[in-house]
Design an enzyme around this catalytic site. Structure first.
Site, PDB file in Angstrom:
ATOM      1  N   ASP A  39       0.763  -1.284   0.103  1.00 40.69           N
ATOM      2  CA  ASP A  39      -0.382  -0.150  -0.017  1.00 40.69           C
ATOM      3  C   ASP A  39       0.966   1.256   0.546  1.00 40.69           C
ATOM      4  O   ASP A  39       1.608   1.274   0.503  1.00 40.69           O
ATOM      5  CB  ASP A  39      -1.002  -0.110   1.024  1.00 40.69           C
ATOM      6  CG  ASP A  39      -2.043   0.475   0.592  1.00 40.69           C
ATOM      7  OD1 ASP A  39      -2.354   1.631   0.236  1.00 40.69           O
ATOM      8  OD2 ASP A  39      -3.307   0.359   1.150  1.00 40.69           O
ATOM      9  N   ASP A  61       3.613   2.233  -4.669  1.00 44.94           N
ATOM     10  CA  ASP A  61       2.352   2.742  -5.842  1.00 44.94           C
ATOM     11  C   ASP A  61       1.966   1.964  -6.913  1.00 44.94           C
ATOM     12  O   ASP A  61       2.978   1.957  -7.371  1.00 44.94           O
ATOM     13  CB  ASP A  61       3.014   4.497  -6.227  1.00 44.94           C
ATOM     14  CG  ASP A  61       2.295   4.997  -7.103  1.00 44.94           C
ATOM     15  OD1 ASP A  61       1.236   4.508  -7.574  1.00 44.94           O
ATOM     16  OD2 ASP A  61       2.900   5.906  -7.379  1.00 44.94           O
ATOM     17  N   VAL A  62       1.078   1.128  -7.385  1.00 43.06           N
ATOM     18  CA  VAL A  62       0.990   0.568  -7.717  1.00 43.06           C
ATOM     19  C   VAL A  62       1.332   0.557  -9.637  1.00 43.06           C
ATOM     20  O   VAL A  62       1.128   0.060  -9.908  1.00 43.06           O
ATOM     21  CB  VAL A  62      -0.692  -0.499  -7.996  1.00 43.06           C
ATOM     22  CG1 VAL A  62      -0.797  -0.933  -5.987  1.00 43.06           C
ATOM     23  CG2 VAL A  62      -1.933   0.614  -8.198  1.00 43.06           C
ATOM     24  N   TYR A 157     -15.260   5.565 -13.034  1.00 49.70           N
ATOM     25  CA  TYR A 157     -15.288   4.605 -12.262  1.00 49.70           C
ATOM     26  C   TYR A 157     -15.775   3.383 -12.388  1.00 49.70           C
ATOM     27  O   TYR A 157     -14.380   1.496 -13.059  1.00 49.70           O
ATOM     28  CB  TYR A 157     -15.663   4.576 -11.110  1.00 49.70           C
ATOM     29  CG  TYR A 157     -15.442   3.493  -9.859  1.00 49.70           C
ATOM     30  CD1 TYR A 157     -14.077   3.346  -9.366  1.00 49.70           C
ATOM     31  CD2 TYR A 157     -15.820   3.006  -9.312  1.00 49.70           C
ATOM     32  CE1 TYR A 157     -13.324   2.551  -8.270  1.00 49.70           C
ATOM     33  CE2 TYR A 157     -15.876   2.037  -8.806  1.00 49.70           C
ATOM     34  CZ  TYR A 157     -15.233   2.008  -8.042  1.00 49.70           C
ATOM     35  OH  TYR A 157     -14.796   0.730  -6.868  1.00 49.70           O
ATOM     36  N   LYS A 161     -13.501  -0.080 -14.336  1.00 43.86           N
ATOM     37  CA  LYS A 161     -13.195  -1.236 -13.456  1.00 43.86           C
ATOM     38  C   LYS A 161     -13.884  -2.395 -14.390  1.00 43.86           C
ATOM     39  O   LYS A 161     -13.374  -3.129 -14.399  1.00 43.86           O
ATOM     40  CB  LYS A 161     -15.245  -1.498 -12.592  1.00 43.86           C
ATOM     41  CG  LYS A 161     -13.937  -0.502 -10.938  1.00 43.86           C
ATOM     42  CD  LYS A 161     -12.653  -1.044 -10.318  1.00 43.86           C
ATOM     43  CE  LYS A 161     -12.851  -1.160  -9.147  1.00 43.86           C
ATOM     44  NZ  LYS A 161     -10.969  -1.346  -8.506  1.00 43.86           N
ATOM     45  N   THR A 194     -17.755   0.793   3.719  1.00 48.79           N
ATOM     46  CA  THR A 194     -16.379   1.005   3.669  1.00 48.79           C
ATOM     47  C   THR A 194     -16.012   2.495   3.689  1.00 48.79           C
ATOM     48  O   THR A 194     -16.435   3.103   3.524  1.00 48.79           O
ATOM     49  CB  THR A 194     -15.348   0.622   2.783  1.00 48.79           C
ATOM     50  OG1 THR A 194     -15.427   0.959   1.060  1.00 48.79           O
ATOM     51  CG2 THR A 194     -15.203  -0.984   2.867  1.00 48.79           C
TER      52      THR A 194
END
Length: 263
Positions: A39, A61-62, A157, A161, A194
Site C-alpha cells: 500500500d 505505488d501500483v 469509475y 472497472k 467502507t
C-alpha cells in the site's frame, strides 16, 4: 468464516492497509496463508500487517513499474514465494459526465487499470516457470458491481472497472496459452460501507442525485435482491475461494458478490 485451508500459500494484497484489502488480507491469513500487504499508506499498512501472523508490509505505488518489481521481489524474499496476488488497490472519483475532470479520470485510469496491468505483469513474471517463485498460482483482480450496472456519477469509475474485467479475461487466456500455471479471475464487489462506499453515498447526495446519503444507500439496497449492503467478510471469503484449490477450474471469470444487484 471460511473452512478453506491455504496453509503454505504466500499472498500479496495491494491496497491492503484498510477497507476491503485489509479484510481480504485477514481472511487469507485466517485460512493459513502468509500475507504481504502492499500500500502507499505506510503507517496504516504497517499497523494492519502487524496483526497478521507471519505476514509483512511493503510500500507500493501500483502505478510504478519499478516499485512493483521491488514489491514482488520483497514478497518472495520475505515469505519464500508467491502463490496468490490480489490486485485490490483502486480509487473512485464521483462526478457527473457534464463535469468531467480529465485529470481525475487520468488518476483513475492509472491506478485502476495500469496498476492492475502492472500487477498482472509482475505476478506472471514471478509465478510462471523460471520465475522467482515459479510454482504458478492465482491472481484475483478486484473490479466492482459498477462494471455491470448504470449508476449515476460514476461513469469514469465504471469504465475503469469494466476494463479490469477485460484485462482479467485476456490475462487468463495468455497465461493458459503460455503455460504459466496461473489462473486469473476477478471479483465484482457490491457496495460496502467502507470509507470509499460512504464517500460515494455522501458525494452523490451532494450532487443532488439523492436527498441524503442515507437515501443513496437506500437506493442501492432497493436494487439489491438480498436486501442489504455487502460486508467486508462477503468479499474476503470470495477472495479466499478464488485463491484456493476449491476454484481450481475457475479461470478467466468474473464473480459477482453483490447480492444480485448486477444481475
Amino acid at each position: 468464516m471460511s473452512s478453506i485451508d491455504l496453509t503454505g500459500r504466500r499472498a500479496l494484497v495491494t491496497g491492503g492497509a484498510r477497507g476491503l484489502g485489509a479484510g481480504m488480507a485477514q481472511a487469507l491469513t485466517a485460512a493459513g496463508a502468509r500475507v504481504m500487504i502492499a500500500d502507499v499508506l505506510k503507517d496504516v499498512g504497517e499497523q494492519t500487517a502487524a496483526g497478521l501472523e507471519g505476514g509483512g508490509f511493503v510500500e507500493l505505488d501500483v502505478t510504478s513499474d519499478s516499485q512493483w518489481e521491488a514489491a514482488a521481489a520483497h514478497t518472495v524474499a520475505e515469505l519464500g514465494g508467491l502463490d496468490i496476488l490480489v490486485n485490490n488497490a483502486g480509487i473512485e472519483v464521483t462526478q457527473l459526465l457534464a463535469d468531467t475532470d480529465p485529470d481525475e479520470i487520468k488518476k483513475m485510469l492509472e491506478v485502476n487499470i495500469l496498476g492492475t496491468m502492472l500487477g498482472i505483469k509482475h505476478g506472471f513474471r514471478t509465478m510462471r516457470p523460471g520465475g522467482a517463485a515459479g510454482g504458478g498460482g492465482s491472481i484475483i483482480n478486484i473490479a466492482s458491481v459498477a462494471a455491470t450496472i448504470a449508476f449515476p456519477a460514476i461513469a469514469g469509475y465504471s469504465a475503469t472497472k469494466s476494463g479490469v474485467d477485460r484485462l482479467t479475461r485476456v490475462a487468463a487466456m495468455e497465461a493458459g496459452k503460455l503455460g504459466y500455471g496461473v489462473r486469473v479471475n476477478c471479483l465484482y464487489p457490491g457496495l460496502v460501507a467502507t470509507d470509499m462506499g460512504v464517500k460515494l453515498a455522501v458525494e452523490t447526495a451532494g450532487l443532488g442525485l439523492f436527498e441524503s446519503p442515507d437515501a443513496a444507500v437506500g437506493a442501492v439496497i432497493e436494487l439489491t435482491p438480498s436486501g442489504r449492503l455487502g460486508e467486508v467478510s462477503d468479499m474476503a471469503d470470495a477472495v479466499v475461494f478464488l485463491a484456493s484449490d476449491a476454484s481450481r477450474f475457475v479461470n478467466g471469470a468474473g464473480l459477482p458478490v453483490d447480492g444480485g444487484m448486477g444481475m
